[in-house]
Design a protein around this motif. Structure first.
Motif, PDB file in Angstrom:
ATOM      1  N   GLN A 109      44.323  30.877  45.213  1.00 13.93           N
ATOM      2  CA  GLN A 109      45.178  31.240  44.084  1.00 13.93           C
ATOM      3  C   GLN A 109      44.381  31.240  42.781  1.00 13.93           C
ATOM      4  O   GLN A 109      44.604  32.077  41.909  1.00 13.93           O
ATOM      5  CB  GLN A 109      46.368  30.275  44.002  1.00 13.93           C
ATOM      6  CG  GLN A 109      47.367  30.625  42.921  1.00 13.93           C
ATOM      7  CD  GLN A 109      48.072  31.951  43.181  1.00 13.93           C
ATOM      8  OE1 GLN A 109      48.404  32.260  44.313  1.00 13.93           O
ATOM      9  NE2 GLN A 109      48.293  32.720  42.148  1.00 13.93           N
ATOM     10  N   GLU A 110      43.434  30.308  42.662  1.00 16.67           N
ATOM     11  CA  GLU A 110      42.618  30.228  41.435  1.00 16.67           C
ATOM     12  C   GLU A 110      41.774  31.489  41.258  1.00 16.67           C
ATOM     13  O   GLU A 110      41.594  31.967  40.140  1.00 16.67           O
ATOM     14  CB  GLU A 110      41.704  28.998  41.476  1.00 16.67           C
ATOM     15  CG  GLU A 110      42.438  27.673  41.394  1.00 16.67           C
ATOM     16  CD  GLU A 110      42.990  27.228  42.748  1.00 16.67           C
ATOM     17  OE1 GLU A 110      42.471  27.664  43.804  1.00 16.67           O
ATOM     18  OE2 GLU A 110      43.968  26.467  42.748  1.00 16.67           O
ATOM     19  N   MET A 111      41.259  32.019  42.356  1.00 17.49           N
ATOM     20  CA  MET A 111      40.459  33.240  42.278  1.00 17.49           C
ATOM     21  C   MET A 111      41.308  34.413  41.821  1.00 17.49           C
ATOM     22  O   MET A 111      40.904  35.193  40.954  1.00 17.49           O
ATOM     23  CB  MET A 111      39.815  33.533  43.635  1.00 17.49           C
ATOM     24  CG  MET A 111      38.793  32.509  44.074  1.00 17.49           C
ATOM     25  SD  MET A 111      38.302  32.677  45.791  1.00 17.49           S
ATOM     26  CE  MET A 111      37.417  34.213  45.779  1.00 17.49           C
ATOM     27  N   VAL A 112      42.489  34.551  42.405  1.00 23.15           N
ATOM     28  CA  VAL A 112      43.369  35.668  42.060  1.00 23.15           C
ATOM     29  C   VAL A 112      43.865  35.527  40.628  1.00 23.15           C
ATOM     30  O   VAL A 112      44.038  36.522  39.915  1.00 23.15           O
ATOM     31  CB  VAL A 112      44.538  35.757  43.063  1.00 23.15           C
ATOM     32  CG1 VAL A 112      45.529  36.832  42.669  1.00 23.15           C
ATOM     33  CG2 VAL A 112      44.009  36.033  44.462  1.00 23.15           C
ATOM     34  N   ALA A 113      44.076  34.297  40.159  1.00 22.54           N
ATOM     35  CA  ALA A 113      44.549  34.079  38.791  1.00 22.54           C
ATOM     36  C   ALA A 113      43.522  34.533  37.758  1.00 22.54           C
ATOM     37  O   ALA A 113      43.882  34.865  36.624  1.00 22.54           O
ATOM     38  CB  ALA A 113      44.886  32.605  38.586  1.00 22.54           C
ATOM     39  N   GLN A 114      42.244  34.577  38.126  1.00 23.39           N
ATOM     40  CA  GLN A 114      41.201  35.018  37.195  1.00 23.39           C
ATOM     41  C   GLN A 114      41.137  36.539  37.067  1.00 23.39           C
ATOM     42  O   GLN A 114      40.521  37.054  36.134  1.00 23.39           O
ATOM     43  CB  GLN A 114      39.840  34.499  37.650  1.00 23.39           C
ATOM     44  CG  GLN A 114      39.698  33.001  37.577  1.00 23.39           C
ATOM     45  CD  GLN A 114      38.339  32.542  38.083  1.00 23.39           C
ATOM     46  OE1 GLN A 114      37.382  33.284  38.075  1.00 23.39           O
ATOM     47  NE2 GLN A 114      38.285  31.299  38.540  1.00 23.39           N
ATOM     48  N   LEU A 115      41.765  37.246  37.986  1.00 23.49           N
ATOM     49  CA  LEU A 115      41.735  38.705  37.950  1.00 23.49           C
ATOM     50  C   LEU A 115      42.715  39.232  36.908  1.00 23.49           C
ATOM     51  O   LEU A 115      43.827  38.735  36.782  1.00 23.49           O
ATOM     52  CB  LEU A 115      42.092  39.284  39.315  1.00 23.49           C
ATOM     53  CG  LEU A 115      41.139  38.961  40.461  1.00 23.49           C
ATOM     54  CD1 LEU A 115      41.683  39.521  41.761  1.00 23.49           C
ATOM     55  CD2 LEU A 115      39.758  39.518  40.186  1.00 23.49           C
ATOM     56  N   GLU A 116      42.281  40.255  36.186  1.00 25.81           N
ATOM     57  CA  GLU A 116      43.126  40.893  35.178  1.00 25.81           C
ATOM     58  C   GLU A 116      42.967  42.401  35.292  1.00 25.81           C
ATOM     59  O   GLU A 116      41.871  42.895  35.546  1.00 25.81           O
ATOM     60  CB  GLU A 116      42.717  40.458  33.770  1.00 25.81           C
ATOM     61  CG  GLU A 116      42.873  38.977  33.518  1.00 25.81           C
ATOM     62  CD  GLU A 116      42.340  38.571  32.148  1.00 25.81           C
ATOM     63  OE1 GLU A 116      41.912  39.469  31.381  1.00 25.81           O
ATOM     64  OE2 GLU A 116      42.345  37.371  31.861  1.00 25.81           O
ATOM     65  N   PRO A 117      44.055  43.145  35.102  1.00 29.77           N
ATOM     66  CA  PRO A 117      43.924  44.603  35.106  1.00 29.77           C
ATOM     67  C   PRO A 117      42.938  45.046  34.022  1.00 29.77           C
ATOM     68  O   PRO A 117      42.896  44.486  32.936  1.00 29.77           O
ATOM     69  CB  PRO A 117      45.340  45.084  34.799  1.00 29.77           C
ATOM     70  CG  PRO A 117      46.221  43.963  35.255  1.00 29.77           C
ATOM     71  CD  PRO A 117      45.443  42.712  34.984  1.00 29.77           C
ATOM     72  N   GLY A 118      42.131  46.025  34.373  1.00 30.98           N
ATOM     73  CA  GLY A 118      41.135  46.528  33.436  1.00 30.98           C
ATOM     74  C   GLY A 118      39.743  45.991  33.701  1.00 30.98           C
ATOM     75  O   GLY A 118      38.776  46.444  33.088  1.00 30.98           O
ATOM     76  N   MET A 119      39.604  45.018  34.607  1.00 27.80           N
ATOM     77  CA  MET A 119      38.273  44.478  34.928  1.00 27.80           C
ATOM     78  C   MET A 119      37.460  45.522  35.683  1.00 27.80           C
ATOM     79  O   MET A 119      38.002  46.330  36.438  1.00 27.80           O
ATOM     80  CB  MET A 119      38.397  43.210  35.790  1.00 27.80           C
ATOM     81  CG  MET A 119      38.999  42.029  35.071  1.00 27.80           C
ATOM     82  SD  MET A 119      39.220  40.595  36.154  1.00 27.80           S
ATOM     83  CE  MET A 119      37.574  39.938  36.196  1.00 27.80           C
ATOM     84  N   THR A 120      36.160  45.511  35.483  1.00 28.36           N
ATOM     85  CA  THR A 120      35.277  46.428  36.201  1.00 28.36           C
ATOM     86  C   THR A 120      35.048  45.897  37.617  1.00 28.36           C
ATOM     87  O   THR A 120      35.347  44.743  37.927  1.00 28.36           O
ATOM     88  CB  THR A 120      33.923  46.564  35.488  1.00 28.36           C
ATOM     89  OG1 THR A 120      33.252  45.295  35.535  1.00 28.36           O
ATOM     90  CG2 THR A 120      34.092  47.026  34.045  1.00 28.36           C
ATOM     91  N   ARG A 121      34.476  46.747  38.457  1.00 27.45           N
ATOM     92  CA  ARG A 121      34.184  46.340  39.829  1.00 27.45           C
ATOM     93  C   ARG A 121      33.188  45.179  39.857  1.00 27.45           C
ATOM     94  O   ARG A 121      33.302  44.283  40.693  1.00 27.45           O
ATOM     95  CB  ARG A 121      33.631  47.522  40.620  1.00 27.45           C
ATOM     96  CG  ARG A 121      34.658  48.598  40.888  1.00 27.45           C
ATOM     97  CD  ARG A 121      34.009  49.772  41.615  1.00 27.45           C
ATOM     98  NE  ARG A 121      34.905  50.897  41.673  1.00 27.45           N
ATOM     99  CZ  ARG A 121      35.562  51.262  42.768  1.00 27.45           C
ATOM    100  NH1 ARG A 121      35.409  50.601  43.876  1.00 27.45           N
ATOM    101  NH2 ARG A 121      36.364  52.304  42.739  1.00 27.45           N
ATOM    102  N   GLU A 122      32.217  45.196  38.976  1.00 28.97           N
ATOM    103  CA  GLU A 122      31.233  44.115  38.929  1.00 28.97           C
ATOM    104  C   GLU A 122      31.873  42.796  38.520  1.00 28.97           C
ATOM    105  O   GLU A 122      31.531  41.742  39.050  1.00 28.97           O
ATOM    106  CB  GLU A 122      30.086  44.471  37.974  1.00 28.97           C
ATOM    107  CG  GLU A 122      29.206  45.592  38.476  1.00 28.97           C
ATOM    108  CD  GLU A 122      28.586  45.292  39.831  1.00 28.97           C
ATOM    109  OE1 GLU A 122      28.109  44.158  40.048  1.00 28.97           O
ATOM    110  OE2 GLU A 122      28.597  46.197  40.691  1.00 28.97           O
TER     111      GLU A 122
END
Length: 147
Positions: free
Chosen positions: A38-51
């Motif tokens: 869950q912590e990994m997914v919580a760090q994701l935000e729309p607009g992030m690049t693939r890298e």
């Protein structure tokens, strides 16, 4: 002679019957795929690049074969004497930017992974006999202090 045949037959039957008994089979947990929390997914935000996504999540387990705009992170834990836990995170990109995050499974639950400590041979210099001697005590002729 007949006594010998009976003895051999009895021995053969006992050894075959002993091999058929069920004493239990050792099983172990079988983790497969990318561990997703869950912590990994919580760090994701729309607009992030693939890298940026790769930095947070690691490389995807699957990329859609006909469209490079979808990454799948799958994790499956087949517990030895329990259930099977599956998790899946699907990330969708548009113009190399993250636009959608889809999750399946219980990402919030903790997964106890077995420690690798004690598995396999110890690296050189890591044995208990190596830590018992200090570098000064290893050199001959060096005086050691006795309390």
């Amino acid at each position: 002679m007949q006594k010998l045949i009976k003895m051999v037959t009895l021995s053969l039957v006992l050894s075959l019957a002993g091999g058929c008994s069920y004493l239990g089979v050792y099983k172990r947990d079988l983790p497969q795929g990318n561990l997703v929390t869950q912590e990994m997914v919580a760090q994701l935000e729309p607009g992030m690049t693939r890298e940026q996504v790769k930095f947070v999540m690691g490389s995807p387990l699957l990329e859609a074969p006909f469209s490079a705009n979808q990454w799948d992170y799958l994790y499956r834990l087949d517990e030895a004497y329990g259930d099977v836990e599956q998790r899946r995170v699907t990330l969708t990109f548009a113009n190399d930017r993250l636009v959608n995050i889809t999750t399946e499974g219980d990402l919030a639950s903790d997964i106890e992974l077995p420690s690798v400590e004690g598995v396999g041979p110890a690296p050189a210099g890591a044995g208990p006999e190596d830590s018992a001697l200090s570098p000064e005590a290893e050199r001959p002729g060096t005086p050691t202090s006795v309390p």
